[in-house]
Scaffold this active site. Structure first.
Site, PDB file in Angstrom:
ATOM      1  N   HIS A 129      -0.716   7.900  16.029  1.00  9.79           N
ATOM      2  CA  HIS A 129      -0.263   8.196  14.670  1.00  9.79           C
ATOM      3  C   HIS A 129       1.142   7.628  14.434  1.00  9.79           C
ATOM      4  O   HIS A 129       1.951   7.544  15.359  1.00  9.79           O
ATOM      5  CB  HIS A 129      -0.258   9.705  14.423  1.00  9.79           C
ATOM      6  CG  HIS A 129      -1.631  10.302  14.464  1.00  9.79           C
ATOM      7  ND1 HIS A 129      -1.865  11.620  14.790  1.00  9.79           N
ATOM      8  CD2 HIS A 129      -2.856   9.753  14.215  1.00  9.79           C
ATOM      9  CE1 HIS A 129      -3.163  11.860  14.741  1.00  9.79           C
ATOM     10  NE2 HIS A 129      -3.784  10.747  14.390  1.00  9.79           N
ATOM     11  N   PHE A 130       1.418   7.286  13.194  1.00 11.14           N
ATOM     12  CA  PHE A 130       2.715   6.693  12.867  1.00 11.14           C
ATOM     13  C   PHE A 130       2.926   6.725  11.365  1.00 11.14           C
ATOM     14  O   PHE A 130       1.991   6.945  10.589  1.00 11.14           O
ATOM     15  CB  PHE A 130       2.790   5.235  13.351  1.00 11.14           C
ATOM     16  CG  PHE A 130       1.842   4.300  12.626  1.00 11.14           C
ATOM     17  CD1 PHE A 130       2.231   3.657  11.452  1.00 11.14           C
ATOM     18  CD2 PHE A 130       0.557   4.082  13.097  1.00 11.14           C
ATOM     19  CE1 PHE A 130       1.362   2.813  10.765  1.00 11.14           C
ATOM     20  CE2 PHE A 130      -0.336   3.250  12.417  1.00 11.14           C
ATOM     21  CZ  PHE A 130       0.076   2.610  11.254  1.00 11.14           C
ATOM     22  N   ALA A 131       4.156   6.477  10.971  1.00  6.37           N
ATOM     23  CA  ALA A 131       4.486   6.174   9.577  1.00  6.37           C
ATOM     24  C   ALA A 131       5.363   4.934   9.596  1.00  6.37           C
ATOM     25  O   ALA A 131       6.276   4.830  10.423  1.00  6.37           O
ATOM     26  CB  ALA A 131       5.201   7.337   8.911  1.00  6.37           C
ATOM     27  N   HIS A 159      -0.194   7.088   8.869  1.00  9.75           N
ATOM     28  CA  HIS A 159      -1.432   7.261   9.645  1.00  9.75           C
ATOM     29  C   HIS A 159      -1.366   8.595  10.377  1.00  9.75           C
ATOM     30  O   HIS A 159      -0.621   8.739  11.342  1.00  9.75           O
ATOM     31  CB  HIS A 159      -1.576   6.109  10.646  1.00  9.75           C
ATOM     32  CG  HIS A 159      -2.732   6.273  11.598  1.00  9.75           C
ATOM     33  ND1 HIS A 159      -2.717   5.750  12.866  1.00  9.75           N
ATOM     34  CD2 HIS A 159      -3.920   6.904  11.455  1.00  9.75           C
ATOM     35  CE1 HIS A 159      -3.855   6.050  13.477  1.00  9.75           C
ATOM     36  NE2 HIS A 159      -4.602   6.753  12.642  1.00  9.75           N
ATOM     37  N   ASN A 231     -12.049   9.028   9.944  1.00  9.54           N
ATOM     38  CA  ASN A 231     -12.807   9.917  10.834  1.00  9.54           C
ATOM     39  C   ASN A 231     -13.484  10.978   9.967  1.00  9.54           C
ATOM     40  O   ASN A 231     -12.865  11.985   9.626  1.00  9.54           O
ATOM     41  CB  ASN A 231     -11.880  10.640  11.833  1.00  9.54           C
ATOM     42  CG  ASN A 231     -11.358   9.759  12.941  1.00  9.54           C
ATOM     43  OD1 ASN A 231     -11.644   8.570  12.996  1.00  9.54           O
ATOM     44  ND2 ASN A 231     -10.588  10.339  13.830  1.00  9.54           N
ATOM     45  N   HIS A 287     -10.496  -0.016  11.575  1.00 13.24           N
ATOM     46  CA  HIS A 287      -9.417   0.864  11.083  1.00 13.24           C
ATOM     47  C   HIS A 287      -8.069   0.438  11.624  1.00 13.24           C
ATOM     48  O   HIS A 287      -7.050   1.072  11.332  1.00 13.24           O
ATOM     49  CB  HIS A 287      -9.702   2.326  11.409  1.00 13.24           C
ATOM     50  CG  HIS A 287      -9.430   2.746  12.828  1.00 13.24           C
ATOM     51  ND1 HIS A 287      -9.887   2.039  13.917  1.00 13.24           N
ATOM     52  CD2 HIS A 287      -8.742   3.808  13.328  1.00 13.24           C
ATOM     53  CE1 HIS A 287      -9.507   2.660  15.034  1.00 13.24           C
ATOM     54  NE2 HIS A 287      -8.804   3.726  14.703  1.00 13.24           N
ATOM     55  N   GLY A 288      -8.034  -0.650  12.383  1.00 11.75           N
ATOM     56  CA  GLY A 288      -6.778  -1.157  12.928  1.00 11.75           C
ATOM     57  C   GLY A 288      -7.070  -2.265  13.906  1.00 11.75           C
ATOM     58  O   GLY A 288      -8.162  -2.852  13.897  1.00 11.75           O
ATOM     59  N   ALA A 289      -6.098  -2.546  14.764  1.00 14.52           N
ATOM     60  CA  ALA A 289      -6.254  -3.633  15.718  1.00 14.52           C
ATOM     61  C   ALA A 289      -7.158  -3.246  16.885  1.00 14.52           C
ATOM     62  O   ALA A 289      -7.858  -4.088  17.443  1.00 14.52           O
ATOM     63  CB  ALA A 289      -4.875  -4.058  16.244  1.00 14.52           C
ATOM     64  N   GLY A 290      -7.139  -1.989  17.276  1.00 12.11           N
ATOM     65  CA  GLY A 290      -7.960  -1.550  18.401  1.00 12.11           C
ATOM     66  C   GLY A 290      -7.241  -1.720  19.730  1.00 12.11           C
ATOM     67  O   GLY A 290      -6.585  -2.738  19.975  1.00 12.11           O
TER      68      GLY A 290
END
Length: 372
Positions: A129-131, A159, A231, A287-290
């Protein structure tokens, strides 16, 4: 349909074998009809992350996992990009790990009153998680930008998810039913769905309060351009059959513009899903880079090349606020796939059109007090 498996990839997409094995195992669950792996597919705790699953007559809360409602909120700020001084922004922000103070209680009550997990609202949590404050790097399709989008100002991407609430819901379910899932149209299914929907509301509210909290620290204004879960469980009609679409780390492609973020040292993309081409991918996107590496191996791979301090500045010159010495290695850009490879695979499948590309300015993980 019957246990069809598709993985959205091209010749340059790298996906670990364990993730593919998990996808294939999940496809064999009773009542499962189709599964789709995204180009950011990676192994999870028993079930893969970066995938969507369609079942009929029965659904599996364990496939959604413990962070029900995790997703991305994308905000437009009024912080002028050309005036942004990263060091000053970091100092003004300080720590946002602790619960919101009493001065926020009226706002919390306005959004989600009398909630037993209220203390977690406005906090990011741990893990991935991040902002992140971002600056526009390239606009590909100006006519597709949201009306409030301003490329001269910074954007804020948040996120996070349902925090301890989602964990509580999954634990309660697994303690009762293990991983067997639930038949639809039963009291037990209805009870889970009610808790699931409440967790979606909580996660969306959490992202809003995180953004508002950060904007307040910067004495800035902002507007939410989009907020999308990745999710969650959804009742859908697919191939003339009504069933249950589970998304675990998969962005929906049937709800308008979405953001696909890279690692903290990579670009993020605002994209327009091409819904008419989305059925094969179960109307889902990456949903992102993975992840490329498991968390437990990151420090050993990186510590001889990088110090924790050096990982707090990226190749873009952006700052990463992460005072957790284990997490800074686990979340290093090197531990993730390159976002351009993920984007290219989806473009090759005709799933998306690029709208804009942003680069990181300031990424907030934890100032030392994050909690899972």
């Amino acid at each position: 349909m019957g246990n069809q498996i598709i993985i959205i990839k091209n010749s340059n997409t790298w996906i670990e074998g364990n993730a593919v094995q998990q996808l294939e195992t999940t496809a064999k669950l009773p009542h499962m009809q189709r599964v789709a792996g995204m180009p950011d597919l990676h192994a999870g705790r028993g079930y893969p992350v970066g995938a969507a699953f369609f079942s009929i007559g029965h659904f599996y809360p364990a496939l959604i996992g413990n962070d029900i409602g995790c997703g991305m909120a994308f905000w437009q700020t009024d912080l002028a990009a050309h005036k942004a001084k990263t060091g000053k922004l970091v100092k003004q922000l300080g720590s946002i790990d602790a619960p919101l103070g009493e001065d926020w209680q009226a706002r919390i009550n306005e959004l989600l009153p009398q909630h037993p997990f209220q203390a977690a609202l406005g906090t990011i949590g741990g893990g991935n998680h991040f902002a992140e404050l971002q600056a526009v790097d390239t606009v590909y399709a100006p006519d597709s930008l949201p009306a409030a989008f301003n490329p001269q100002c910074l954007q804020l991407l948040v996120h996070s998810g349902s925090r301890g609430l989602g964990q509580h819901i999954l634990r309660h379910h697994v303690d009762k039913f293990n991983h067997a899932g639930l038949p639809e149209n039963t009291p037990e299914a209805a009870a889970y769905l009610a808790e699931h929907d409440a967790a979606l509301d909580f996660a969306r509210t959490n992202r809003r309060l995180i953004a508002e909290r950060m904007l307040a620290r910067w004495n800035a204004e902002g507007a939410c351009l989009l907020d999308v879960h990745h999710n969650f469980l959804q009742r859908v009609q697919l191939d003339n059959a009504t069933g249950w679409l589970h998304r675990k780390g998969a962005t929906p492609s049937d709800c308008g513009l979405v953001v696909i973020p890279g690692s903290r040292g990579d670009y993020s993309y605002l994209v327009r899903p091409i819904a008419e081409n989305g059925a094969d991918a179960l109307f889902s996107l990456a949903h992102g880079a993975g992840r490329k590496w498991q968390r437990g191996e990151c420090k050993a791979r990186l510590s001889h090349k990088f110090s924790a301090a050096s990982l707090r500045q990226t190749a873009f010159g952006s700052a990463v606020v992460c005072e957790d010495k284990a997490l800074i290695f686990e979340e290093a850009p090197q531990a993730y796939k390159k976002i351009d490879s993920v984007i290219a695979a989806m473009r090759d499948f005709g799933l998306i059109e690029l709208v804009a590309r942003m680069k990181p300015v300031l990424t907030y993980k934890t100032a030392g007090g994050c909690a899972d």
